[in-house]
Scaffold this active site. Structure first.
Site, mmCIF file in Angstrom:
data_model
loop_
_atom_site.group_PDB
_atom_site.id
_atom_site.type_symbol
_atom_site.label_atom_id
_atom_site.label_comp_id
_atom_site.label_asym_id
_atom_site.label_seq_id
_atom_site.Cartn_x
_atom_site.Cartn_y
_atom_site.Cartn_z
ATOM 1 N N CYS A 133 5.897 1.094 14.485
ATOM 2 C CA CYS A 133 5.557 2.011 13.402
ATOM 3 C C CYS A 133 4.932 3.261 14.022
ATOM 4 C CB CYS A 133 4.569 1.356 12.447
ATOM 5 S SG CYS A 133 4.146 2.375 11.021
ATOM 6 N N GLU A 135 0.838 -1.200 0.000
ATOM 7 C CA GLU A 135 0.000 0.000 0.000
ATOM 8 C C GLU A 135 0.870 1.246 0.000
ATOM 9 O OE1 GLU A 135 -2.262 -0.812 3.536
ATOM 10 O OE2 GLU A 135 -0.772 0.092 4.834
ATOM 11 N N HIS A 154 5.890 7.269 7.096
ATOM 12 C CA HIS A 154 6.029 6.245 8.134
ATOM 13 C C HIS A 154 7.455 6.257 8.656
ATOM 14 C CE1 HIS A 154 2.307 4.016 7.672
ATOM 15 N NE2 HIS A 154 2.519 3.824 6.399
ATOM 16 N N HIS A 184 4.878 0.361 -0.309
ATOM 17 C CA HIS A 184 5.695 -0.327 0.684
ATOM 18 C C HIS A 184 4.984 -1.580 1.178
ATOM 19 C CE1 HIS A 184 3.103 2.478 2.860
ATOM 20 N NE2 HIS A 184 3.158 1.620 3.883
ATOM 21 N N HIS A 210 0.441 5.734 1.137
ATOM 22 C CA HIS A 210 -0.366 6.725 1.849
ATOM 23 C C HIS A 210 0.165 8.129 1.548
ATOM 24 C CE1 HIS A 210 -1.327 3.368 4.664
ATOM 25 N NE2 HIS A 210 -0.050 3.085 4.486
#
Length: 141
Positions: free
Chosen positions: A119, A65, A71, A105, A67
């Site tokens: 995370c 996915e 992260h 990723h 975003h």
């Protein structure tokens, strides 16, 4: 809330944080993934982030996915690989992985070892974008 949470092996061999609920990684059928759990370690109303721990069983993987948000991922135990865009990198304990916005990723545990990582994500994160079928791992279709 001030305090200390301990991290150690659970009865099933995976690692757990004391006093933290073990959650499903995602809803089944929402996206391809295999053998992964999630624990939310820190999520306070006055903070703009959450700290989560993910445990991937040997041979398991997270969803591929991307975003809008960044992260920061710190590997605590085990080893595996991370896909960042079109590159795959070996990762192991104490490696720090940063994922820029809109970068595809995915984390894979080694076939013979788990992969446990912290995370740090924004609370105001966007929904993950999922790839077309041609980007999925071979065993996820």
């Amino acid at each position: 809330m001030s305090g200390v949470r301990r991290f150690g092996p659970a009865a099933g061999g995976d690692f757990r944080w004391d006093g933290v609920e073990l959650l499903r990684y995602k809803q089944d059928g929402s996206a391809p993934f295999k053998d992964i759990t999630r624990q939310v370690l820190f999520a306070q109303p006055d903070q703009a982030c959450e700290l989560r721990y993910f445990e991937v069983a040997p041979g398991g993987y997270s969803t591929l996915e991307r975003h809008q948000h960044t992260h920061a991922v710190l590997v605590l135990r085990g080893r595996g690989t991370v896909r960042l865009g079109t590159q795959v990198h070996a990762i192991a304990e104490r490696d720090l992985v940063t994922v820029d916005p809109l970068t595809w990723h995915q984390f894979h545990a080694a076939p013979d070892a788990p992969l446990g990582f912290l995370c740090l994500v924004s609370k105001e994160r966007d929904k993950p974008q999922l790839p077309d079928a041609e980007l999925l791992p071979p065993d996820a279709a």
